[in-house]
Design a protein around this motif. Structure first.
Motif, mmCIF file in Angstrom:
data_model
loop_
_atom_site.group_PDB
_atom_site.id
_atom_site.type_symbol
_atom_site.label_atom_id
_atom_site.label_comp_id
_atom_site.label_asym_id
_atom_site.label_seq_id
_atom_site.Cartn_x
_atom_site.Cartn_y
_atom_site.Cartn_z
ATOM 1 N N VAL A 1 0.881 -1.173 0.000
ATOM 2 C CA VAL A 1 0.000 0.000 0.000
ATOM 3 C C VAL A 1 0.915 1.218 0.000
ATOM 4 N N LEU B 1 -1.971 -1.239 -4.227
ATOM 5 C CA LEU B 1 -3.007 -0.213 -4.345
ATOM 6 C C LEU B 1 -2.426 0.998 -5.083
ATOM 7 N N GLN C 1 -0.837 7.208 -3.350
ATOM 8 C CA GLN C 1 -1.679 8.042 -2.494
ATOM 9 C C GLN C 1 -1.009 9.393 -2.296
ATOM 10 N N GLN D 1 -3.542 6.506 3.210
ATOM 11 C CA GLN D 1 -3.412 5.085 2.865
ATOM 12 C C GLN D 1 -3.267 4.205 4.105
ATOM 13 N N GLN E 1 -6.306 2.443 5.627
ATOM 14 C CA GLN E 1 -6.747 1.488 4.597
ATOM 15 C C GLN E 1 -5.846 0.249 4.611
ATOM 16 N N GLY F 1 -6.851 -1.879 7.496
ATOM 17 C CA GLY F 1 -8.093 -2.587 7.194
ATOM 18 C C GLY F 1 -7.861 -3.741 6.236
ATOM 19 N N LEU F 2 -7.007 -3.506 5.240
ATOM 20 C CA LEU F 2 -6.701 -4.563 4.270
ATOM 21 C C LEU F 2 -6.019 -5.742 4.967
ATOM 22 N N THR G 1 3.088 -1.065 4.110
ATOM 23 C CA THR G 1 2.626 0.255 3.687
ATOM 24 C C THR G 1 3.701 1.296 3.957
ATOM 25 N N ASP H 1 -4.245 10.515 10.600
ATOM 26 C CA ASP H 1 -4.492 9.185 10.054
ATOM 27 C C ASP H 1 -3.388 8.203 10.438
#
Lengths: 325, 352
Positions: B84, B123, B126, B132, B135, B138-139, B154, B165
């Motif tokens: 990510v 992904l 970003q 990101q 996310q 969550g992924l 990530t 975030d």
């Protein structure tokens, strides 16, 4: 009077405000040594010191939230968001907090915060750098929304914003930052909020716009003049407060109105103008109020933006159609 | 104050190994890594030249950070793990299987040609910093719930670590023990904002323990050490032991992006010192000492890279310019009638 670009006019405005009022301070990303990514604040840190032109950590929510706190402490913060598109990372501090603080404190606290934010298309920016979000902010009661289109207005409206007792979102069209120069009055030049400017006279129809779309409409009006169509251009300057009288005056005078904006069509501020005209001046119209706007899709990559933004051709066609009504 | 954190390192600037270093990459894989680092470096140079000619969009180079990106992504299994990204990790996209020709096409204004293929676990880049990260959590959490043993790597930078975030993502990752690795490339700069103005924390990795998982500091210009710590973190995640925050301390040798002018705010002496620690230099020295690299190999590698870039650019230049319809691609599974009407309107106007 000096001939200034919009960037120079804004810098001059900030300098005047900071020299005039020791409570004024600027905060944001890269605004100190670098002078901001568009150099609006260049030289101001050297002139006023690092405690009045503050490079902050990278966090939009805390820039806006801290500006609220600074205002509560009696200062006059001018916060810079690097791009309006990144306001989403601080959205809860805008609508839910900045716009409501006076109400939430039942009038005890004012939050005279100015949030400056460049935005708009036409310079092939990366993703999230161009989005025109003004209609989203207009839906945040308590915040005034200012959209200058010329260097002199940029300075004059900024100084008014800094003196305003309420929070102001001050949107700067990056495409116009260095597009041209004009005479900008020196010193404390103030342009009042809620007073639209007739940017061009014309008797056959009125193009209503704000920010960079005003420049587009002026070019369209030039083209239309060559076809014998007289297009007036009304620059709203501020969306909140809105100069309803000027809009209605133009609707009654030319009977044909086209609204032009860079934001997507649906739910855009053009809809508010069209609705206001039909409520207040329906019988003066010769035809429907037309809108030329971006499409209802996400802002595309820079290479595609000319297909997305309202074009000169689309404005001219809408104007011709309006005149035929 | 946070406790002093040992900075992990294996490959010294001289190209020699630190005594006792447990190297996790065999020499032939280090050679492949160097080729990927060179590709990243040469891509940057080409991207900058093309942007200056007005043929490419804005580009954010990875110059100076190649060891941090390559060392970390090589610890993944692209057949099951995900990347990510933020936007400065070209080598990781390629390692996951994304095509160079697609990256080039996207840069040259062809969004559909730049689409990441369905089988590639990556992904989109970003630009909204740190968005990101939740996310990615969550992924990772979701893949684990779906019974997969996948790990999510990530990327973020020192600037993004100030965003809310980032902190929300770390907190959630710790709570759900998500199999995620946060690879924080601390390159010293967020545009013009130096690291010291970004956070008062002694290290950015020190935030990890506050959220209940390890924070590791590594020499980000050390390919071998970055690989070793990332491989450990991936192993922890895969074993169900939760997230790791890795701070790879590197240096941005180029600029934030092609609109930036770092001479306005950087100290030339600091930059010169950073250039001496160029991550490519030490891998080159290491491989040369192992008899696995020489000038001839370097020249051949660079020629092959340039050929790939030339072909990708030539291919993208032959693509027809996307028209107004491209703005409407992939906005909805089934576009509302009003949007379809706008699309028809846009196409009709383009033909006038």
């Amino acid at each position: 009077m000096a001939q200034l670009t919009m960037v120079e006019a804004l810098r001059d405005g900030l300098r005047v405000a900071m020299a005039d009022d020791p409570r004024v301070l600027c905060l944001g990303l890269d605004i100190g040594t670098l002078g901001g990514v568009f150099r609006v604040t260049r030289g101001l840190q050297a002139e006023f010191g690092a405690d009045r032109v503050v490079d902050t950590p990278l966090a939009e929510a805390s820039i806006i939230g801290a500006a609220i706190g600074l205002a509560l402490a009696g200062l006059r913060p001018v916060a810079e968001l690097q791009f309006l598109g990144f306001s989403h990372q601080g959205f809860h501090q805008l609508g839910a907090q900045l716009g409501r603080f006076r109400t939430r404190s039942r009038g005890r606290f004012a939050v005279p915060v100015v949030v400056r934010a460049p935005f708009g298309g036409g310079i092939r920016s990366p993703e999230f750098h161009s989005d025109a979000l003004e209609a989203q902010i207009v839906q945040m009661p308590g915040i005034k929304v200012v959209m200058p289109a010329t260097p002199a207005d940029a300075k004059g409206l900024l100084l008014t914003a800094i003196r305003d007792p309420d929070p102001v979102l001050f949107c700067e069209p990056d495409r116009l930052y260095r597009l041209g120069r004009e005479e900008v009055p020196p010193g404390p030049h103030l342009v009042p909020f809620g007073v639209a400017r007739l940017a061009r006279a014309g008797d056959d129809l009125t193009l209503v716009a704000w920010s960079a779309a005003v420049e587009l409409c002026l070019r369209a009006a030039d083209r239309l003049a060559g076809e014998g169509i007289g297009a007036a251009v009304l620059d709203l300057r501020t969306l909140v407060p809105l100069d309803v009288e000027a809009i209605l005056r133009e609707a009654r005078r030319t009977s044909r109105v086209v609204v032009v904006h860079e934001a997507p069509l649906t739910g855009g501020f053009g809809a508010e103008i069209a609705a206001t005209i039909q409520e207040e001046a329906f019988h003066a119209l010769d035809g429907p109020v037309r809108r030329v706007a971006a499409w209802d899709v996400p802002y595309p990559p820079g290479r595609l933006e000319d297909h997305y933004l309202p074009s000169l051709e689309r404005v001219v066609r809408a104007a011709r159609a309006a005149v035929r009504d | 104050m946070t406790a002093a954190v040992r900075r992990r390192s294996q490959l010294l600037p001289s190209g020699r190994l630190r005594p006792g270093a447990a190297v996790s990459l065999p020499v032939d894989e280090v050679r492949a890594a160097l080729e990927l680092m060179l590709l990243s470096r040469r891509f940057d140079a080409r991207a900058i030249a093309m942007q200056r000619l007005g043929r490419w969009g804005v580009h954010s180079p990875a110059e100076g950070q190649e060891a941090a990106v390559v060392g970390s992504c090589l610890a993944l299994d692209p057949g099951r793990d995900w990347v990510v990204p933020q936007y400065r990790e070209l080598a990781a996209y390629l390692h996951q299987g994304h095509g160079l020709e697609r990256v080039v096409a996207a840069q040259m204004g062809h969004p559909q040609e730049g689409r990441i293929a369905d089988e590639v676990r990556l992904l989109p880049v970003q630009v909204a910093l740190a968005a990101q990260l939740p996310q990615a959590v969550g992924l990772a959490w979701g893949l684990r719930r779906q019974g997969q043993d996948a790990v999510v790597l990530t990327y973020l930078g020192d600037g993004a670590s100030s965003e809310g975030d980032f902190h929300e993502a770390c907190n959630l990752a710790g709570v759900v023990r998500a199999p995620v690795v946060f690879l924080l490339q601390n390159n010293g700069w967020a545009i013009s904002t130096p690291r010291r103005l970004q956070s008062a924390a002694t290290t950015l990795a020190s935030r990890g323990p506050g959220y209940g998982f390890p924070g590791v500091v590594v020499d980000g210009n050390d390919l071998l050490a970055v690989h070793a710590v990332t491989a450990e973190a991936v192993g922890r995640a895969r074993a169900g032991d939760g997230p790791t925050l890795i701070e790879a301390q590197t240096y941005r040798l180029g600029f934030h992006n092609t609109t930036d002018d770092p001479t306005a705010y950087t100290d030339p002496a600091e930059l010169a010192a950073a250039r001496a620690l160029d991550p490519i230099l030490r891998v080159r020295r290491y491989l040369t000492a192992h008899g696995a690299w020489d000038e001839e190999r370097e020249a051949a590698a660079c020629r092959a890279i340039d050929d790939r870039l030339d072909r990708a650019i030539a291919r993208a230049e032959r693509l027809p310019a996307p028209g107004p319809a491209a703005c409407f691609d992939d906005v909805y599974a089934e576009p509302p009638p009003r949007v379809l009407a706008q699309r028809a309107h846009a196409l009709a106007e383009a033909e006038v």
